[in-house]
Design a protein around this motif. Sequence first.
Motif, PDB file in Angstrom:
ATOM      1  N   VAL A   1      29.678  18.795  33.878  1.00  0.00           N
ATOM      2  CA  VAL A   1      29.491  18.360  32.497  1.00  0.00           C
ATOM      3  C   VAL A   1      28.461  19.297  31.874  1.00  0.00           C
ATOM      4  O   VAL A   1      27.421  19.576  32.471  1.00  0.00           O
ATOM      5  CB  VAL A   1      28.982  16.898  32.420  1.00  0.00           C
ATOM      6  N   ALA A   2      28.769  19.806  30.696  1.00  0.00           N
ATOM      7  CA  ALA A   2      27.829  20.647  29.963  1.00  0.00           C
ATOM      8  C   ALA A   2      27.580  19.998  28.609  1.00  0.00           C
ATOM      9  O   ALA A   2      28.507  19.469  27.986  1.00  0.00           O
ATOM     10  CB  ALA A   2      28.402  22.052  29.773  1.00  0.00           C
ATOM     11  N   MET A   3      26.340  20.008  28.179  1.00  0.00           N
ATOM     12  CA  MET A   3      26.029  19.413  26.879  1.00  0.00           C
ATOM     13  C   MET A   3      24.876  20.132  26.205  1.00  0.00           C
ATOM     14  O   MET A   3      24.030  20.731  26.856  1.00  0.00           O
ATOM     15  CB  MET A   3      25.740  17.914  27.008  1.00  0.00           C
ATOM     16  N   ARG A   4      24.904  20.056  24.903  1.00  0.00           N
ATOM     17  CA  ARG A   4      23.811  20.561  24.075  1.00  0.00           C
ATOM     18  C   ARG A   4      23.182  19.347  23.413  1.00  0.00           C
ATOM     19  O   ARG A   4      23.878  18.550  22.790  1.00  0.00           O
ATOM     20  CB  ARG A   4      24.333  21.535  23.027  1.00  0.00           C
ATOM     21  N   LEU A   5      21.888  19.197  23.585  1.00  0.00           N
ATOM     22  CA  LEU A   5      21.164  18.079  23.008  1.00  0.00           C
ATOM     23  C   LEU A   5      20.210  18.591  21.941  1.00  0.00           C
ATOM     24  O   LEU A   5      19.565  19.627  22.135  1.00  0.00           O
ATOM     25  CB  LEU A   5      20.369  17.341  24.085  1.00  0.00           C
ATOM     26  N   GLU A   6      20.143  17.870  20.847  1.00  0.00           N
ATOM     27  CA  GLU A   6      19.202  18.203  19.783  1.00  0.00           C
ATOM     28  C   GLU A   6      18.400  16.961  19.445  1.00  0.00           C
ATOM     29  O   GLU A   6      18.935  15.853  19.435  1.00  0.00           O
ATOM     30  CB  GLU A   6      19.948  18.723  18.553  1.00  0.00           C
ATOM     31  N   ARG A   7      17.128  17.166  19.180  1.00  0.00           N
ATOM     32  CA  ARG A   7      16.256  16.031  18.880  1.00  0.00           C
ATOM     33  C   ARG A   7      16.170  15.829  17.376  1.00  0.00           C
ATOM     34  O   ARG A   7      15.762  16.717  16.631  1.00  0.00           O
ATOM     35  CB  ARG A   7      14.872  16.262  19.466  1.00  0.00           C
ATOM     36  N   PHE A   8      16.581  14.651  16.926  1.00  0.00           N
ATOM     37  CA  PHE A   8      16.495  14.250  15.524  1.00  0.00           C
ATOM     38  C   PHE A   8      15.596  13.030  15.449  1.00  0.00           C
ATOM     39  O   PHE A   8      15.867  12.026  16.113  1.00  0.00           O
ATOM     40  CB  PHE A   8      17.876  13.872  14.965  1.00  0.00           C
ATOM     41  N   ASP A   9      14.542  13.100  14.674  1.00  0.00           N
ATOM     42  CA  ASP A   9      13.598  11.985  14.513  1.00  0.00           C
ATOM     43  C   ASP A   9      13.106  11.447  15.859  1.00  0.00           C
ATOM     44  O   ASP A   9      13.004  10.247  16.067  1.00  0.00           O
ATOM     45  CB  ASP A   9      14.242  10.850  13.699  1.00  0.00           C
ATOM     46  N   GLY A  10      12.851  12.362  16.800  1.00  0.00           N
ATOM     47  CA  GLY A  10      12.314  11.970  18.094  1.00  0.00           C
ATOM     48  C   GLY A  10      13.329  11.443  19.086  1.00  0.00           C
ATOM     49  O   GLY A  10      12.958  11.030  20.179  1.00  0.00           O
ATOM     50  N   VAL A  11      14.616  11.449  18.742  1.00  0.00           N
ATOM     51  CA  VAL A  11      15.667  10.927  19.621  1.00  0.00           C
ATOM     52  C   VAL A  11      16.629  12.057  19.979  1.00  0.00           C
ATOM     53  O   VAL A  11      17.092  12.784  19.092  1.00  0.00           O
ATOM     54  CB  VAL A  11      16.443   9.778  18.927  1.00  0.00           C
ATOM     55  N   TRP A  12      16.931  12.212  21.258  1.00  0.00           N
ATOM     56  CA  TRP A  12      17.881  13.229  21.703  1.00  0.00           C
ATOM     57  C   TRP A  12      19.300  12.762  21.443  1.00  0.00           C
ATOM     58  O   TRP A  12      19.666  11.650  21.796  1.00  0.00           O
ATOM     59  CB  TRP A  12      17.716  13.511  23.203  1.00  0.00           C
ATOM     60  N   ARG A  13      20.109  13.640  20.811  1.00  0.00           N
ATOM     61  CA  ARG A  13      21.527  13.353  20.553  1.00  0.00           C
ATOM     62  C   ARG A  13      22.357  14.537  21.040  1.00  0.00           C
ATOM     63  O   ARG A  13      21.952  15.677  20.915  1.00  0.00           O
ATOM     64  CB  ARG A  13      21.780  13.150  19.068  1.00  0.00           C
ATOM     65  N   VAL A  14      23.540  14.227  21.558  1.00  0.00           N
ATOM     66  CA  VAL A  14      24.440  15.254  22.060  1.00  0.00           C
ATOM     67  C   VAL A  14      25.239  15.814  20.893  1.00  0.00           C
ATOM     68  O   VAL A  14      25.907  15.069  20.179  1.00  0.00           O
ATOM     69  CB  VAL A  14      25.384  14.676  23.137  1.00  0.00           C
ATOM     70  N   THR A  15      25.154  17.135  20.697  1.00  0.00           N
ATOM     71  CA  THR A  15      25.894  17.780  19.626  1.00  0.00           C
ATOM     72  C   THR A  15      27.102  18.547  20.146  1.00  0.00           C
ATOM     73  O   THR A  15      27.978  18.933  19.365  1.00  0.00           O
ATOM     74  CB  THR A  15      24.992  18.743  18.826  1.00  0.00           C
ATOM     75  N   ALA A  16      27.149  18.808  21.454  1.00  0.00           N
ATOM     76  CA  ALA A  16      28.306  19.446  22.083  1.00  0.00           C
ATOM     77  C   ALA A  16      28.438  18.885  23.488  1.00  0.00           C
ATOM     78  O   ALA A  16      27.442  18.751  24.209  1.00  0.00           O
ATOM     79  CB  ALA A  16      28.137  20.955  22.136  1.00  0.00           C
ATOM     80  N   LEU A  17      29.679  18.523  23.854  1.00  0.00           N
ATOM     81  CA  LEU A  17      29.922  17.908  25.167  1.00  0.00           C
ATOM     82  C   LEU A  17      31.215  18.466  25.748  1.00  0.00           C
ATOM     83  O   LEU A  17      32.258  18.431  25.098  1.00  0.00           O
ATOM     84  CB  LEU A  17      30.027  16.381  25.020  1.00  0.00           C
ATOM     85  N   GLU A  18      31.117  18.999  26.967  1.00  0.00           N
ATOM     86  CA  GLU A  18      32.285  19.517  27.685  1.00  0.00           C
ATOM     87  C   GLU A  18      32.314  18.863  29.064  1.00  0.00           C
ATOM     88  O   GLU A  18      31.327  18.896  29.784  1.00  0.00           O
ATOM     89  CB  GLU A  18      32.215  21.043  27.852  1.00  0.00           C
ATOM     90  N   ILE A  19      33.444  18.271  29.396  1.00  0.00           N
ATOM     91  CA  ILE A  19      33.607  17.614  30.697  1.00  0.00           C
ATOM     92  C   ILE A  19      34.752  18.293  31.429  1.00  0.00           C
ATOM     93  O   ILE A  19      35.879  18.335  30.918  1.00  0.00           O
ATOM     94  CB  ILE A  19      33.881  16.111  30.537  1.00  0.00           C
TER      95      ILE A  19
END
Length: 142
Positions: free
Chosen positions: A123-141
């Motif tokens: 699994v590969a993912m790109r996480l970005e922090r918005f307002d102190g919370v990590w969110r996945v912006t790209a996900l490959e399984i």
Amino acid sequence: MTMILATASRPAKRQAVKRTIAVYGSNGSDVDVRLVARSIAQAALEVLAGTRPVQQLSRSLEPDCYVSLQHRAALTRKHAAKARGNAQPHRSPMVRSVRACSISDTICEASIVVAEEQRCRAVAMRLERFDGVWRVTALEIG
């Protein structure tokens, strides 16, 4: 802020090595991004296995990733029903390793190896922090 981790015990000839790992958080509550990546990867594979509803990941995934995971889960269930005659859930996947690379203070990329009943997946993912919370912006399984 940094966190110190000691490795597992080693033979007498070698000493345990301590390494410093960057930890990002906000408002004094530091969270290691690897823990976030681990839990999201496991949850995403549970969605594909049919043991977790995709709605539980709605806050962790960007809308494009969410829709893509929802679509893939539906296709997986449809294929499983044809192949086996019924949609039988798998055992829960187990995360084997997590590697993270910090791009900046607010962007991180992670690779995760997950063992399932009959195979291992990446699994590969790109996480970005918005307002102190990590969110996945790209996900490959895989």
